[in-house]
Design a protein around this motif. Structure first.
Motif, PDB file in Angstrom:
ATOM      1  N   SER A  15      -7.558  -1.790   3.767  1.00  0.00           N
ATOM      2  CA  SER A  15      -6.537  -1.264   4.682  1.00  0.00           C
ATOM      3  C   SER A  15      -5.140  -1.352   4.070  1.00  0.00           C
ATOM      4  CB  SER A  15      -6.568  -2.026   6.008  1.00  0.00           C
ATOM      5  OG  SER A  15      -7.798  -1.819   6.656  1.00  0.00           O
TER       6      SER A  15
ATOM      7  N   ASP B  86      -3.944   1.427   1.744  1.00  0.00           N
ATOM      8  CA  ASP B  86      -3.902   2.710   2.448  1.00  0.00           C
ATOM      9  C   ASP B  86      -5.282   3.305   2.659  1.00  0.00           C
ATOM     10  OD1 ASP B  86      -1.090   2.584   2.637  1.00  0.00           O
ATOM     11  OD2 ASP B  86      -0.897   3.418   0.619  1.00  0.00           O
TER      12      ASP B  86
ATOM     13  N   SER C  85     -10.868   2.800   7.744  1.00  0.00           N
ATOM     14  CA  SER C  85      -9.812   3.425   8.547  1.00  0.00           C
ATOM     15  C   SER C  85      -9.132   2.399   9.453  1.00  0.00           C
ATOM     16  CB  SER C  85     -10.381   4.580   9.381  1.00  0.00           C
ATOM     17  OG  SER C  85     -11.402   4.106  10.233  1.00  0.00           O
TER      18      SER C  85
ATOM     19  N   TYR D 211      -3.802  -1.577   8.906  1.00  0.00           N
ATOM     20  CA  TYR D 211      -3.323  -2.782   8.240  1.00  0.00           C
ATOM     21  C   TYR D 211      -2.413  -3.534   9.185  1.00  0.00           C
ATOM     22  CZ  TYR D 211      -1.071  -5.896   4.966  1.00  0.00           C
ATOM     23  OH  TYR D 211      -0.590  -7.018   4.344  1.00  0.00           O
TER      24      TYR D 211
ATOM     25  N   GLU E 201       4.926  -2.963   5.118  1.00  0.00           N
ATOM     26  CA  GLU E 201       5.023  -2.452   3.742  1.00  0.00           C
ATOM     27  C   GLU E 201       5.678  -3.471   2.813  1.00  0.00           C
ATOM     28  OE1 GLU E 201       3.951   0.559   2.376  1.00  0.00           O
ATOM     29  OE2 GLU E 201       2.948   0.837   4.298  1.00  0.00           O
TER      30      GLU E 201
ATOM     31  N   LYS F 234       0.555  -6.761   0.915  1.00  0.00           N
ATOM     32  CA  LYS F 234       0.569  -5.296   0.777  1.00  0.00           C
ATOM     33  C   LYS F 234       1.139  -4.900  -0.585  1.00  0.00           C
ATOM     34  CE  LYS F 234       0.963  -0.898   2.308  1.00  0.00           C
ATOM     35  NZ  LYS F 234      -0.152  -0.035   2.594  1.00  0.00           N
TER      36      LYS F 234
ATOM     37  N   SER G  58      -1.041  -2.918  -3.315  1.00  0.00           N
ATOM     38  CA  SER G  58      -0.549  -1.583  -3.700  1.00  0.00           C
ATOM     39  C   SER G  58      -0.323  -1.475  -5.208  1.00  0.00           C
ATOM     40  CB  SER G  58       0.742  -1.254  -2.956  1.00  0.00           C
ATOM     41  OG  SER G  58       0.498  -1.167  -1.567  1.00  0.00           O
TER      42      SER G  58
END
Length: 173
Positions: A17, A20, A91, A94, A98, A103, A107
């Motif tokens: 999650s 993304d 799906s 999260y 950000e 995260k 990322s």
């Protein structure tokens, strides 16, 4: 955040999650989870050294069980060279922002060159178990992957991980 022990399947959903909704590759999933553990953001998975660097049997088992209980899917696809690779999706929303370190680390790992990520995680693992020359040992163990500037890419990637504001600092290597 309270650190749990033994790893858990919810962590897989959270990791995907935070990426993304998609992480491509079992190796990327393993290395991302390892770096989360090292940074104090994981759920307690234990890692040992295997051919592709840090590897958790618990995490591999959780990958097989998680689709039965959670919004977590693994799709095996055929690569251009004939092998297969996994695409992990969820799906689930999260639950962080950000700007949070979890995260940001996930990322960065998602965007990284997969070989550079493998080399960086390997060097970090070797440092975490007391190797006094983790980059040299990584190059010795993985000469084909370290060639062609990939080791330098791994070092640059690791520097980006080190720049993140993490609960536990990654080893200085």
């Amino acid at each position: 955040m309270t650190k749990r022990t033994g790893g858990d399947m919810e962590e897989l959903v959270r990791m995907v999650s935070a990426a993304d909704g998609e992480i491509v590759g079992r190796t990327r999933l393993q290395k991302t989870a390892f770096l989360l553990e090292l940074a104090g953001l994981g759920s307690g998975y234990e890692f040992k050294y295997k051919h592709y660097g840090p590897f958790s049997e618990e995490l591999a088992s959780a990958v097989d069980l998680a689709p039965l209980l959670f919004d977590f899917h693994e799709d095996q696809r055929r690569s251009g060279w004939g092998g297969t690779y996994s695409v992990f999706t969820s799906s689930a929303a999260y639950d962080g922002t950000e700007a949070d370190p979890y995260k940001q680390l996930v990322s960065l790992a998602k965007r990284a060159n997969p070989i550079a990520l493998e080399l960086a995680a390997t060097a970090a693992y070797l440092a975490s178990v007391g190797d006094d020359n983790p980059w040299g040992e990584t190059e010795r163990r993985k000469p084909e992957k370290a060639a062609g500037g990939k080791l330098e890419q791994a070092k640059a990637l690791y520097k980006k991980f080190k720049e993140l504001q993490l609960p536990e600092g990654l080893p200085d290597i």
